[in-house]
Scaffold this motif. Structure first.
Motif, PDB file in Angstrom:
ATOM      1  N   ARG A  34       0.825  -1.205   0.000  1.00 19.34           N
ATOM      2  CA  ARG A  34       0.000   0.000   0.000  1.00 19.34           C
ATOM      3  C   ARG A  34       0.860   1.257   0.000  1.00 19.34           C
ATOM      4  O   ARG A  34       0.540   2.241  -0.673  1.00 19.34           O
ATOM      5  N   LEU A  35       1.950   1.223   0.754  1.00 21.74           N
ATOM      6  CA  LEU A  35       2.846   2.371   0.795  1.00 21.74           C
ATOM      7  C   LEU A  35       3.474   2.622  -0.566  1.00 21.74           C
ATOM      8  O   LEU A  35       3.516   3.765  -1.044  1.00 21.74           O
ATOM      9  N   ARG A  36       3.948   1.573  -1.205  1.00 21.26           N
ATOM     10  CA  ARG A  36       4.584   1.749  -2.517  1.00 21.26           C
ATOM     11  C   ARG A  36       3.582   2.251  -3.550  1.00 21.26           C
ATOM     12  O   ARG A  36       3.925   3.092  -4.393  1.00 21.26           O
ATOM     13  N   ALA A  37       2.361   1.759  -3.521  1.00 22.27           N
ATOM     14  CA  ALA A  37       1.341   2.233  -4.462  1.00 22.27           C
ATOM     15  C   ALA A  37       1.051   3.715  -4.229  1.00 22.27           C
ATOM     16  O   ALA A  37       0.885   4.493  -5.188  1.00 22.27           O
ATOM     17  N   PHE A  38       1.006   4.117  -2.976  1.00 21.12           N
ATOM     18  CA  PHE A  38       0.774   5.511  -2.607  1.00 21.12           C
ATOM     19  C   PHE A  38       1.889   6.395  -3.150  1.00 21.12           C
ATOM     20  O   PHE A  38       1.643   7.449  -3.757  1.00 21.12           O
ATOM     21  N   LEU A  39       3.126   5.965  -2.956  1.00 21.21           N
ATOM     22  CA  LEU A  39       4.274   6.743  -3.418  1.00 21.21           C
ATOM     23  C   LEU A  39       4.377   6.756  -4.932  1.00 21.21           C
ATOM     24  O   LEU A  39       4.693   7.791  -5.539  1.00 21.21           O
ATOM     25  N   ASP A  40       4.104   5.629  -5.556  1.00 19.89           N
ATOM     26  CA  ASP A  40       4.177   5.552  -7.018  1.00 19.89           C
ATOM     27  C   ASP A  40       3.170   6.490  -7.671  1.00 19.89           C
ATOM     28  O   ASP A  40       3.404   6.997  -8.777  1.00 19.89           O
ATOM     29  N   GLY A  45       3.048  14.242  -2.397  1.00 15.68           N
ATOM     30  CA  GLY A  45       3.279  15.660  -2.630  1.00 15.68           C
ATOM     31  C   GLY A  45       4.665  16.078  -2.192  1.00 15.68           C
ATOM     32  O   GLY A  45       5.662  15.478  -2.598  1.00 15.68           O
ATOM     33  N   GLU A  46       4.732  17.112  -1.348  1.00 16.12           N
ATOM     34  CA  GLU A  46       6.027  17.606  -0.859  1.00 16.12           C
ATOM     35  C   GLU A  46       6.545  16.833   0.346  1.00 16.12           C
ATOM     36  O   GLU A  46       7.610  17.152   0.870  1.00 16.12           O
ATOM     37  N   MET A  47       5.820  15.830   0.784  1.00 18.51           N
ATOM     38  CA  MET A  47       6.257  15.064   1.956  1.00 18.51           C
ATOM     39  C   MET A  47       7.304  14.030   1.530  1.00 18.51           C
ATOM     40  O   MET A  47       7.073  12.813   1.570  1.00 18.51           O
ATOM     41  N   GLY A  48       8.466  14.538   1.122  1.00 12.74           N
ATOM     42  CA  GLY A  48       9.527  13.669   0.628  1.00 12.74           C
ATOM     43  C   GLY A  48       9.996  12.645   1.640  1.00 12.74           C
ATOM     44  O   GLY A  48      10.480  11.572   1.274  1.00 12.74           O
ATOM     45  N   TRP A  49       9.814  12.956   2.933  1.00  9.58           N
ATOM     46  CA  TRP A  49      10.241  12.038   3.978  1.00  9.58           C
ATOM     47  C   TRP A  49       9.503  10.702   3.908  1.00  9.58           C
ATOM     48  O   TRP A  49       9.989   9.684   4.394  1.00  9.58           O
ATOM     49  N   MET A  50       8.324  10.693   3.268  1.00 13.35           N
ATOM     50  CA  MET A  50       7.581   9.439   3.181  1.00 13.35           C
ATOM     51  C   MET A  50       8.269   8.432   2.261  1.00 13.35           C
ATOM     52  O   MET A  50       8.072   7.227   2.395  1.00 13.35           O
TER      53      MET A  50
END
Length: 360
Positions: A34-40, A45-50
């Motif tokens: 789920r995290l990778r799909a969200f990032l892909d 946005g600007e939350m690069g730390w994620m």
């Protein structure tokens, strides 16, 4: 270790937490996908730390391989009244409930450390934990607290993606204690949202493309706190007078009729709904002094005044026009852009003469 776990939960409640449950570090195998799909999809946005330390964020077992248990704890900060009332106060700014008092990071972490130290001492006294260790986390490390909390049975992630519980509502912070002690895990929780979509319909910017999915790039909390540049002109008018965060989806949840009362006096409202005129004139020193000890301090003067100017533009209050005009030449170009937008909203004819403003 059942007796130790029972006493641990009792200790956590005695320290001020409202609920505590236990899970395993490997209890959320679906989180990585789920995290990778969200990032892909670029949702961060600007939350690069994620996108940093994805291996840890998506797999708590990788964060600290020696950990055997994760104690998830809830600390309630339920407001005394409906916070949406502040969004109807023209000329004032609406601030999210969680940021009304002292910084929850400090308050929750201190409590977590006390519970953690008690756990180590109790385990050692019983001959169960010689050399045992703990690590505590409060929203500042690559830990997916909400999925872990659901796996522990604290509650479930609602359609607004926040955690809620039948006995707490959804006004609570999460803390985590990772430990090398092997504690019996609790049963996970399932969704009890049913057909309700109150939280989805309450969102002022339409930030939920589907139930259980949030697009942060449209979320007022993201726009006012995480987003550093000018906000999309198409979203500015939808933000109303929300100058730091947004509580609309949380406040709309029917499960709040069972919300527990906040026990920590540090969460009591200090900032309320401040007059926009007071905030618009803050310089850096004034901003830091006003919001000392508050999570609001992290966004800095520029971002706060930008948000305030959007609220001024949405206020319809001509008495604030002079303030907006006075900031059109601000040294911060994002503030200056927001000021020109506010002028154009309050005095459309005058705004036409200004170039370089974001059209809306």
């Amino acid at each position: 270790m059942q007796d130790l776990k029972t006493r641990l939960i009792e200790r956590a409640l005695a320290e001020g937490f409202s609920k505590a449950r236990v899970t395993r570090p490997d209890a959320i195998p679906e989180a990585m996908g789920r995290l990778r799909a969200f990032l892909d999809a670029g949702m961060q946005g600007e939350m690069g730390w994620m996108a940093e330390r994805v291996a840890w964020r998506g797999d708590p077992a990788a964060l600290w391989p020696e950990a055997r248990s994760v104690v998830m704890l809830a600390e309630v900060y339920t407001p005394e009244s409906d916070p949406r009332a502040a969004t109807r106060m023209a000329g004032h700014g609406a601030i999210s409930v969680y940021a009304q008092g002292k910084d929850y990071h400090d308050l929750v972490k201190r409590r977590l450390k006390r519970v953690g130290r008690w756990l180590l001492d109790a385990a050692k006294a019983e001959g169960l934990g010689e050399g045992a260790e703990i690590k505590v986390f409060v929203d500042t490390a690559p830990v997916m607290e909400k999925p872990l909390a659901q796996a522990a049975g604290l509650g479930w992630q609602g359609k607004h993606t926040n955690l809620l519980a039948r006995d707490l509502g959804n006004w609570f912070f999460l803390g985590a204690i990772f430990t090398t002690l092997d504690l019996a895990p609790d049963a996970s929780e399932v969704s009890h949202c049913g057909n309700c979509r109150a939280c989805l319909d309450a969102c002022p910017t339409g930030a939920f493309p589907a139930p259980y999915r949030l697009d942060p790039r449209r979320c007022v909390s993201y726009l006012t706190i995480e987003h550093s540049g000018p906000v999309d002109p198409g979203l500015r008018a939808l933000m109303g007078n929300r100058i730091y965060g947004c509580d609309d989806c949380l406040a709309a949840c029917p499960w709040n009729k069972f919300a527990a009362e906040a026990r920590e006096i540090g969460y009591a409202a200090r900032h309320g709904a401040p007059p926009l005129a007071e905030l618009a004139v803050l310089d850096d020193a004034g901003f830091r002094a006003r919001f000392a000890g508050s999570p609001i301090k992290r966004i800095g003067r520029g971002r706060m005044v930008r948000n305030v100017l959007y609220a001024i533009g949405n206020s319809g209050d001509g008495g604030l026009l002079a303030l907006a005009r006075g900031l059109c030449g601000d040294a911060d170009p994002v503030v200056a852009d927001a000021a020109r937008w506010a002028v154009a909203r309050l005095a459309p004819d005058a705004g036409k003469a200004n170039h370089g403003i974001g059209d809306a």
